[in-house]
Design a protein around this motif. Structure first.
Motif, short mmCIF file in Angstrom:
data_model
loop_
_atom_site.label_atom_id
_atom_site.label_comp_id
_atom_site.label_asym_id
_atom_site.label_seq_id
_atom_site.Cartn_x
_atom_site.Cartn_y
_atom_site.Cartn_z
N TRP A 16 0.84 -1.18 -0.02
CA TRP A 16 0.08 -0.01 -0.03
C TRP A 16 0.90 1.51 0.05
N THR A 17 1.82 1.26 0.72
CA THR A 17 2.58 2.55 0.68
C THR A 17 3.66 2.72 -0.78
N ASP A 18 3.82 1.47 -1.50
CA ASP A 18 4.18 1.49 -2.39
C ASP A 18 3.51 2.05 -3.50
N ALA A 19 2.11 2.10 -3.28
CA ALA A 19 0.92 2.28 -4.32
C ALA A 19 0.78 3.75 -3.57
N GLY A 20 1.63 4.41 -2.81
CA GLY A 20 1.30 5.92 -2.62
C GLY A 20 0.45 6.31 -1.32
N LEU A 21 0.03 5.02 -0.64
CA LEU A 21 -0.83 5.59 0.57
C LEU A 21 -0.13 5.68 1.85
N ARG A 22 -0.57 6.58 2.56
CA ARG A 22 -0.12 6.57 4.16
C ARG A 22 -0.99 5.36 4.74
N VAL A 23 -0.35 4.53 5.64
CA VAL A 23 -1.03 3.34 6.03
C VAL A 23 -0.63 3.58 7.67
N VAL A 24 -1.95 3.33 8.60
CA VAL A 24 -1.97 3.35 9.94
C VAL A 24 -2.36 1.89 10.21
N ALA A 25 -1.54 1.27 11.21
CA ALA A 25 -2.08 -0.05 11.51
C ALA A 25 -1.66 -0.46 13.10
N PRO A 26 -2.83 -0.19 13.82
CA PRO A 26 -2.88 -0.24 15.32
C PRO A 26 -2.81 -1.66 15.75
N ASP A 27 -2.26 -1.89 16.98
CA ASP A 27 -2.67 -3.02 17.78
C ASP A 27 -3.82 -2.80 18.55
N LEU A 28 -5.04 -3.63 18.51
CA LEU A 28 -6.17 -3.17 19.02
C LEU A 28 -5.94 -3.60 20.55
N PRO A 29 -6.89 -3.19 21.50
CA PRO A 29 -6.76 -3.39 22.90
C PRO A 29 -6.40 -5.00 23.45
N GLY A 30 -5.53 -4.94 24.21
CA GLY A 30 -5.11 -6.44 24.49
C GLY A 30 -4.61 -7.58 23.44
N HIS A 31 -3.86 -6.67 22.18
CA HIS A 31 -3.14 -7.54 21.30
C HIS A 31 -2.03 -6.69 21.11
N GLY A 32 -0.94 -7.44 20.64
CA GLY A 32 0.37 -7.08 20.36
C GLY A 32 0.91 -6.28 21.37
N PHE A 33 1.10 -4.94 21.12
CA PHE A 33 1.94 -4.22 22.09
C PHE A 33 0.88 -3.43 22.94
N THR A 34 -0.29 -3.30 22.68
CA THR A 34 -1.27 -2.48 23.16
C THR A 34 -1.74 -3.54 24.39
N ALA A 35 -1.82 -2.49 25.77
CA ALA A 35 -2.17 -3.25 27.14
C ALA A 35 -3.59 -3.69 27.04
N MET A 36 -4.16 -4.50 28.06
CA MET A 36 -5.32 -4.86 28.12
C MET A 36 -5.95 -3.53 28.64
N PRO A 37 -7.15 -3.40 28.06
CA PRO A 37 -7.95 -2.43 28.56
C PRO A 37 -8.88 -2.58 29.83
N PRO A 38 -9.42 -1.63 30.67
CA PRO A 38 -10.35 -1.91 31.70
C PRO A 38 -11.49 -2.54 31.30
N ALA A 39 -12.25 -3.23 32.11
CA ALA A 39 -13.52 -3.89 32.05
C ALA A 39 -14.18 -3.29 30.88
N GLY A 40 -14.62 -4.19 29.96
CA GLY A 40 -15.30 -3.80 28.85
C GLY A 40 -14.75 -3.11 27.59
N GLY A 41 -13.48 -2.91 27.86
CA GLY A 41 -12.67 -2.24 26.54
C GLY A 41 -12.49 -3.19 25.46
N LEU A 42 -12.60 -4.77 25.67
CA LEU A 42 -12.68 -5.49 24.65
C LEU A 42 -13.82 -5.73 23.74
N ALA A 43 -14.79 -5.28 24.41
CA ALA A 43 -16.08 -5.20 23.57
C ALA A 43 -15.90 -4.27 22.33
N LEU A 44 -16.90 -4.43 21.23
CA LEU A 44 -16.56 -3.52 20.26
C LEU A 44 -16.82 -2.06 20.36
#
Length: 90
Positions: A43-71
């Motif tokens: 996507w960057t080679d195609a000229g776009l700026r790309v943002v890729a987060p780790d959602l709560p409780g995944h990758g390097f993002t901490a577990m959220p408070p209660a209810g934070g894993l819900a949509l």
């Protein structure tokens, strides 16, 4: 790249590319932003700026408070990240 807002921390995320159009890549359950490594490069080679987060409780993002894993909690965090990046883009 984790940052904090007065309401709490943003998810850890990666920004790649510098195009005028930004593409947000959101992983599913049990994933993280590294799921998109090959796609980010394409996507960057195609000229776009790309943002890729780790959602709560995944990758390097901490577990959220209660209810934070819900949509609604995840949507609020992604919305905060979008707002942060919108106002802090040069």
């Amino acid at each position: 790249m984790a940052t904090a807002l007065p309401e709490g921390p943003l998810p850890d995320y990666e920004v790649a590319g510098s195009g005028d159009t930004t593409l947000f890549l959101l992983h599913g359950a049990y994933g993280d932003r590294y799921y998109f490594e090959d796609s980010i490069r394409r996507w960057t080679d195609a000229g776009l700026r790309v943002v890729a987060p780790d959602l709560p409780g995944h990758g390097f993002t901490a577990m959220p408070p209660a209810g934070g894993l819900a949509l609604p909690g995840m949507a609020a965090l992604v919305g905060a990240l979008i707002g942060f990046l919108w106002w802090n883009t040069s």
